[in-house]
Motif scaffolding. Structure first.
Motif, mmCIF file in Angstrom:
data_model
loop_
_atom_site.group_PDB
_atom_site.id
_atom_site.type_symbol
_atom_site.label_atom_id
_atom_site.label_comp_id
_atom_site.label_asym_id
_atom_site.label_seq_id
_atom_site.Cartn_x
_atom_site.Cartn_y
_atom_site.Cartn_z
ATOM 1 N N ILE A 431 56.414 53.835 -34.895
ATOM 2 C CA ILE A 431 57.574 53.835 -35.812
ATOM 3 C C ILE A 431 57.336 54.819 -36.959
ATOM 4 C CG2 ILE A 431 58.933 52.424 -37.400
ATOM 5 C CD1 ILE A 431 58.229 49.992 -35.621
ATOM 6 N N LEU A 432 56.181 54.731 -37.584
ATOM 7 C CA LEU A 432 55.790 55.684 -38.627
ATOM 8 C C LEU A 432 54.704 56.592 -38.046
ATOM 9 C CD1 LEU A 432 55.465 53.871 -42.095
ATOM 10 C CD2 LEU A 432 57.433 55.000 -41.102
ATOM 11 N N LYS A 433 55.096 57.768 -37.603
ATOM 12 C CA LYS A 433 54.167 58.665 -36.916
ATOM 13 C C LYS A 433 53.184 59.309 -37.898
ATOM 14 C CE LYS A 433 57.549 59.625 -33.284
ATOM 15 N NZ LYS A 433 56.935 58.709 -32.324
ATOM 16 N N MET A 448 61.978 50.594 -43.392
ATOM 17 C CA MET A 448 62.727 49.363 -43.130
ATOM 18 C C MET A 448 62.605 48.959 -41.663
ATOM 19 S SD MET A 448 64.597 46.998 -44.569
ATOM 20 C CE MET A 448 65.478 47.592 -46.015
ATOM 21 N N ARG A 449 62.620 49.927 -40.748
ATOM 22 C CA ARG A 449 62.433 49.615 -39.324
ATOM 23 C C ARG A 449 61.039 49.028 -39.093
ATOM 24 N NH1 ARG A 449 65.131 54.537 -38.614
ATOM 25 N NH2 ARG A 449 63.190 55.656 -38.156
ATOM 26 N N LEU A 450 60.053 49.582 -39.784
ATOM 27 C CA LEU A 450 58.691 49.058 -39.691
ATOM 28 C C LEU A 450 58.642 47.614 -40.191
ATOM 29 C CD1 LEU A 450 55.583 49.367 -39.342
ATOM 30 C CD2 LEU A 450 55.541 50.284 -41.680
ATOM 31 N N PHE A 451 59.244 47.375 -41.353
ATOM 32 C CA PHE A 451 59.292 46.031 -41.935
ATOM 33 C C PHE A 451 59.966 45.053 -40.968
ATOM 34 C CE2 PHE A 451 61.861 42.900 -44.283
ATOM 35 C CZ PHE A 451 60.882 42.233 -45.003
ATOM 36 N N ASN A 452 61.096 45.458 -40.406
ATOM 37 C CA ASN A 452 61.835 44.613 -39.468
ATOM 38 C C ASN A 452 60.963 44.258 -38.272
ATOM 39 O OD1 ASN A 452 63.821 43.235 -38.111
ATOM 40 N ND2 ASN A 452 65.173 44.983 -37.809
ATOM 41 N N ASN A 453 60.219 45.223 -37.780
ATOM 42 C CA ASN A 453 59.327 44.981 -36.646
ATOM 43 C C ASN A 453 58.238 43.975 -37.015
ATOM 44 O OD1 ASN A 453 56.738 45.628 -35.012
ATOM 45 N ND2 ASN A 453 58.368 46.571 -33.809
ATOM 46 N N MET A 454 57.670 44.139 -38.205
ATOM 47 C CA MET A 454 56.583 43.243 -38.629
ATOM 48 C C MET A 454 57.046 41.800 -38.788
ATOM 49 S SD MET A 454 54.303 45.322 -41.433
ATOM 50 C CE MET A 454 53.202 46.660 -40.954
ATOM 51 N N ILE A 455 58.230 41.589 -39.369
ATOM 52 C CA ILE A 455 58.662 40.211 -39.627
ATOM 53 C C ILE A 455 59.188 39.519 -38.369
ATOM 54 C CG2 ILE A 455 59.137 40.694 -42.056
ATOM 55 C CD1 ILE A 455 62.111 40.661 -41.434
ATOM 56 N N LYS A 456 59.261 40.256 -37.267
ATOM 57 C CA LYS A 456 59.620 39.635 -35.986
ATOM 58 C C LYS A 456 58.393 39.208 -35.190
ATOM 59 C CE LYS A 456 63.997 42.034 -35.201
ATOM 60 N NZ LYS A 456 64.664 43.052 -34.355
ATOM 61 N N THR A 457 57.215 39.554 -35.660
ATOM 62 C CA THR A 457 55.997 39.218 -34.937
ATOM 63 C C THR A 457 55.641 37.744 -35.116
ATOM 64 O OG1 THR A 457 54.570 39.781 -36.804
ATOM 65 C CG2 THR A 457 55.059 41.546 -35.221
ATOM 66 N N PRO A 458 54.958 37.142 -34.134
ATOM 67 C CA PRO A 458 54.468 35.766 -34.326
ATOM 68 C C PRO A 458 53.565 35.653 -35.552
ATOM 69 C CG PRO A 458 54.283 36.423 -32.018
ATOM 70 C CD PRO A 458 54.687 37.643 -32.779
ATOM 71 N N GLU A 459 52.843 36.722 -35.867
ATOM 72 C CA GLU A 459 51.928 36.691 -36.996
ATOM 73 C C GLU A 459 52.639 36.475 -38.323
ATOM 74 O OE1 GLU A 459 49.807 38.529 -33.648
ATOM 75 O OE2 GLU A 459 51.806 38.794 -34.488
ATOM 76 N N PHE A 460 53.906 36.913 -38.424
ATOM 77 C CA PHE A 460 54.648 36.719 -39.667
ATOM 78 C C PHE A 460 55.109 35.282 -39.827
ATOM 79 C CE2 PHE A 460 58.651 36.751 -42.173
ATOM 80 C CZ PHE A 460 58.132 37.233 -43.368
ATOM 81 N N GLN A 461 55.186 34.555 -38.734
ATOM 82 C CA GLN A 461 55.669 33.170 -38.778
ATOM 83 C C GLN A 461 54.595 32.200 -39.291
ATOM 84 O OE1 GLN A 461 58.912 33.484 -37.867
ATOM 85 N NE2 GLN A 461 58.376 35.549 -37.167
ATOM 86 N N ILE A 462 53.391 32.716 -39.455
ATOM 87 C CA ILE A 462 52.251 31.880 -39.834
ATOM 88 C C ILE A 462 51.801 32.247 -41.254
ATOM 89 C CG2 ILE A 462 49.950 31.093 -39.127
ATOM 90 C CD1 ILE A 462 52.009 30.713 -36.954
ATOM 91 N N VAL A 463 51.318 31.245 -41.978
ATOM 92 C CA VAL A 463 50.845 31.504 -43.338
ATOM 93 C C VAL A 463 49.508 30.809 -43.570
ATOM 94 C CG1 VAL A 463 52.031 29.520 -44.345
ATOM 95 C CG2 VAL A 463 51.572 31.526 -45.753
#
Length: 463
Positions: A431-433, A448-463
């Motif tokens: 995404i960010l070359k 923003m596309r990078l951010f969107n990709n990150m917050i869709k990951t399972p890793e973002f669902q965990i704290v």
């Protein structure tokens, strides 16, 4: 993930307080949180809702004397007030400088469950909620006494039907099973006799009160003690039991830090809770200060509140309707003032079903594209959110507009994810070359596309 962001999510609902925790230090941050002021004035949204028993009786008579359409409209007004209350509470969560009190209110709200759906009197639900707020950091035994004697609780757990000649055990059972001791730490005899002690505790003007002609004055045996016990004496006896500190300590650990706290931790903190005579503030200080230095990120699935408020904070969303936000939480299974049953929201893995995960990803797409959190036509029939459905949302993402693709990826990782791996890194570098120019015209869109990709990951669902 940055430790201060992690604890901002745990002690609040987003990463908004991370810089304060870092600047003040955790002990000072906690003290300011405990001392944070809150409004004791009844909110204006309840102006037209009945508050006294006389007003309630008058409203019910009005409904009874109305035709079906008029009655429907009168009931609809109260339902709309209940939706306004959700928005009122969400505004507190969003706007408080130190949101730990509201986080704790939400914890107690899911411990001492009372729903509008059954109680049906908004003012009683507000009173219940306000008692939780006023006593959020006080004494567990005192809070238990107060909350059991609210009109909302005696209505919700059917103690209005518990009378000398017709005993109802519902409140007596949940007082032991869900509110204080937990299954296996009492006998059925304690429930039956406890129900006699609660008989006649009925609706009162400002709180529940015993009705002389409905109460039971038999001598009962309660946890080995004999006497004519009423609610205050019953709670005193319950708090003498060996198991008393552990149910609530486990739930506090689950709410803030661990979906599955170890028995060792529960016992350790529970023993301390007993030692400080069930004072909540010192227990929280001990838990937070002792767990803070540990490497325990990734130990809990985010509830819908933390998920959506973190995303909103990251995107600097300001104009999202709290009513629409409340409706989104309902879709996610976290309907404020309306848990599915007296056990409340179970949390843990139930916050990450395939449907909830899909809804979260859809919301991520919508917000990252400046759209409201739902565009579904079904909302058009809902007065609560009708006015907001087509409203665009102004969003902006904070990131350091210098360095290269890897430093920008690392910056967002540090704010958002408890862990990453090589495959995710490769995806983000797609995404960010390597030749990404942070000064270019489309740089914000790319990040923003990078951010969107990150917050869709399972890793973002965990704290």
């Amino acid at each position: 993930m940055n430790k201060y962001t992690l604890w901002s999510l745990r002690l609040g609902f987003s990463g908004k307080q991370s810089s304060k925790i870092e600047k003040l230090g955790l002990p000072t941050f906690l003290e300011k949180s405990f001392a944070s002021p809150f409004d004791k004035k009844v909110p204006q949204l309840l102006d037209k809702s009945p508050k006294s028993l006389e007003e309630l009786k008058s409203k019910r008579q009005e409904i009874k004397n109305s035709n079906s359409e008029q009655a429907k409209e009168l009931l609809k007004v109260e339902f709309q007030v209940s939706q306004e209350m959700k928005a009122w509470w969400l505004q507190k969560m969003i706007n408080d400088e130190f949101p730990l009190r509201e986080k704790m209110v939400c914890f107690w709200h899911n411990h001492f469950v009372c729903t509008f759906q059954k109680v049906k009197v908004n003012y009683w639900i507000y009173q219940h909620n306000q008692i939780l707020r006023e006593n959020a950091f006080s004494n567990f035994k005192t809070l238990t006494k107060k909350i059991i004697q609210t009109n909302a609780m005696v209505r919700y757990l059917d103690n209005v039907d518990n009378k000398n000649d017709k005993i109802n055990e519902n409140l007596s059972r949940e007082l032991l099973e869900l509110f204080t001791l937990g299954i296996g730490n009492y006998k059925e005899e304690d429930i039956k006799n406890g129900a006699k002690g609660l008989a006649g505790l009925n609706i009162g003007e400002n709180s529940a009160q015993y009705r002389r002609f409905l109460e039971n004055n038999d001598t009962i045996s309660y946890f080995g003690k004999t006497g004519k016990f009423k609610i205050d004496e019953m709670v005193d006896i319950i708090f003498e039991q060996k198991a008393i500190p552990y149910l609530i300590t486990r739930k506090i650990l689950q709410w803030f830090i661990y979906d599955n706290p170890s028995k060792t931790l529960v016992t350790y903190y529970g023993d301390y809770f007993r030692k400080v005579n069930f004072e909540i503030k010192p227990l929280l200080i001990k838990i937070f200060t002792e767990e803070f230095p540990k490497d325990n990120a990734g130990s809990k699935i985010k509830d819908p509140l933390v998920y959506i408020m973190q995303v909103m904070n990251e995107l600097n969303v300001e104009q999202l309707s709290p009513k629409l936000l409340a409706f989104y939480l309902k879709q996610q299974g976290m309907d404020l003032f309306n848990q599915p049953n007296v056990k409340g929201w179970n949390g843990g893995k139930e916050w990450l079903t395939s449907q909830i995960y899909l809804q979260r990803n859809n919301v991520a797409d919508l917000l990252c594209n400046g759209k409201n959190i739902s565009r579904k036509a079904q909302f058009m029939d809902n007065d609560m959110v009708k006015e907001n459905i087509n409203q665009l949302v102004k969003v902006s993402l904070n990131w350091t507009k210098a360095g290269n693709n890897k430093t920008i990826i690392a910056e967002l990782q540090d704010r958002l994810l408890f862990q990453t791996n090589e495959n995710l890194q490769k995806d983000w570098e797609t995404i960010l070359k390597y030749d990404f120019n942070p000064k270019a015209d489309g740089a914000d869109n790319a990040v923003m596309r990078l951010f969107n990709n990150m917050i869709k990951t399972p890793e973002f669902q965990i704290v």
